[in-house]
Design an enzyme around this catalytic site. Structure first.
Site, PDB file in Angstrom:
ATOM      1  N   SER A  10     -15.370  26.338  39.822  1.00 55.50           N
ATOM      2  CA  SER A  10     -16.551  25.004  39.906  1.00 55.50           C
ATOM      3  C   SER A  10     -16.888  24.720  41.176  1.00 55.50           C
ATOM      4  CB  SER A  10     -15.729  23.711  39.538  1.00 55.50           C
ATOM      5  OG  SER A  10     -16.470  22.481  39.198  1.00 55.50           O
ATOM      6  N   TYR A  32      -8.051  17.971  38.986  1.00 49.23           N
ATOM      7  CA  TYR A  32      -9.217  19.225  38.784  1.00 49.23           C
ATOM      8  C   TYR A  32      -9.486  19.923  40.053  1.00 49.23           C
ATOM      9  CZ  TYR A  32     -13.478  21.004  36.596  1.00 49.23           C
ATOM     10  OH  TYR A  32     -14.381  21.964  35.967  1.00 49.23           O
ATOM     11  N   LYS A  47      -9.268  23.911  40.912  1.00 49.19           N
ATOM     12  CA  LYS A  47     -10.537  24.522  41.061  1.00 49.19           C
ATOM     13  C   LYS A  47     -10.360  25.377  42.237  1.00 49.19           C
ATOM     14  CE  LYS A  47     -12.084  24.350  37.056  1.00 49.19           C
ATOM     15  NZ  LYS A  47     -12.250  25.659  35.702  1.00 49.19           N
TER      16      LYS A  47
END
Ligand code: NAD
Length: 285
Positions: A145, A158, A162
């Site tokens: 991401s 998150y 990532k």
């Protein structure tokens, strides 16, 4: 890998969103067989049927939970047998949970790190030895991401998963160089905002990881993402086509969006790092 014509591929998380877009784009590029590997059986069956109706290459599905190494190994074996050997591996499955780092539940840490990081580790462990033995030109594409390069607020688990995914793909690139496996290329996709089902990721959350973060902070990231996705998210197939065109052009760091998003965000981040400043807040529009 400069050409997907006649290739064979597996896409984890291929039943929805960016994974579905990658599978579609590979078929548009002439892939002979694309195997979708996903935890959600209903969506998997539907997507296999839809992509078969394109009438290009063969499409098949295999149910797979990327958090389980045995499930990934079984999927690798099945995909290899069906296709005679996979050449493009898309490690794409991923989920999101929001919240301040200190409020995010340990179950959320386990879930997101399990899918986004361990899922990629399991894929590398199952596929790289097979690709090395095969000795054919091949490519491993990880979906990280832009949040794996530039962090944002209320998304600690998150962003952590990532950043780790980007580090893992960079390490894989170096490992393959040291191991003399130059026939295996690597790329990491760092998508910006794409309109997918990621904000309904709980649909695939294991029942034993019941303790989802439900604080005010857990809704901050989700709300702002929904706002952006509502009127600004990119179509996943458009993003996937753009990403794969960059893979074919030989790029390691790959984006989904046209324009200067990557240059702007990474440029600002590098400026802050070189100056020793704290990272400025950057959203991914
Ligand atoms: N949508 C965005 O804006 C965006 C931005 C940056 C990165 N990403 C990344 O793109 C990837 C794809 O996400 P998406 O946005 O298409 O979401 P999505 O929810 O539409 O698709 C994710 C797919 O992964 C599958 N999945 C979830 N858990 C799994 C598991 N344990 N094992 C196997 N499959 C599993 C889901 O069933 C689903 O088909 C993820 O890695 C995500 O983090 C998305």
């Amino acid at each position: 890998m400069h050409d997907f014509d006649g290739t064979t591929a597996i896409v984890t998380g291929g039943a929805s969103g960016i994974g579905r877009g990658l599978a579609t784009s590979l078929l548009e590029d002439g892939a002979a067989h694309v195997v979708l590997a996903d935890i959600e059986q209903g969506a998997l069956d539907l997507t296999v049927a839809e992509l078969r109706s394109l009438g290009t290459g063969e499409v098949s599905g295999v149910r797979c939970d990327v958090t389980d190494p045995k499930s990934v190994e079984d999927a690798a074996r099945v995909a290899w047998e069906r296709t005679g050997g996979i050449r493009v591996v898309c490690l794409n499955a991923g989920v999101f949970a929001g919240g301040y780092s200190w409020e995010t539940t340990l179950d959320d840490w386990d879930w997101v790190m399990g899918v986004n990081l361990r899922g990629m580790v399991h894929g590398i462990r199952s596929f790289i030895p097979r690709l090395i033995d095969a000795g054919e030109p091949s490519h491993v594409i990880g979906t990280a991401s832009i949040a794996g390069v530039v962090a944002s607020a209320a998304s600690a688990v998150y962003c952590t998963s990532k950043f780790a995914a980007v580090g893992l793909m960079e390490s894989l690139h170096h490992d393959l160089g040291l191991a003399g496996a130059a026939h295996i290329g690597t790329s990491v996709i760092c998508p910006g905002m794409v309109t997918t089902n990621i904000d309904h990721g709980d649909r695939n959350r294991p029942a034993d990881l019941g303790d989802a973060t439900d604080t005010e902070s857990s809704h901050l990231a989700g709300d702002s993402i929904s706002q952006i996705l509502g009127d600004g998210g990119l179509d996943p197939l458009v993003g996937a086509r753009h990403a794969l065109s960059q893979v074919k052009a030989g790029r390691f760091y790959v984006t989904t969006h046209e324009g200067d998003l990557w240059d702007r965000l990474v440029g600002n981040q590098n400026d802050d790092r070189l100056a020793g400043h704290p990272p400025r807040f950057q959203m991914y529009e």
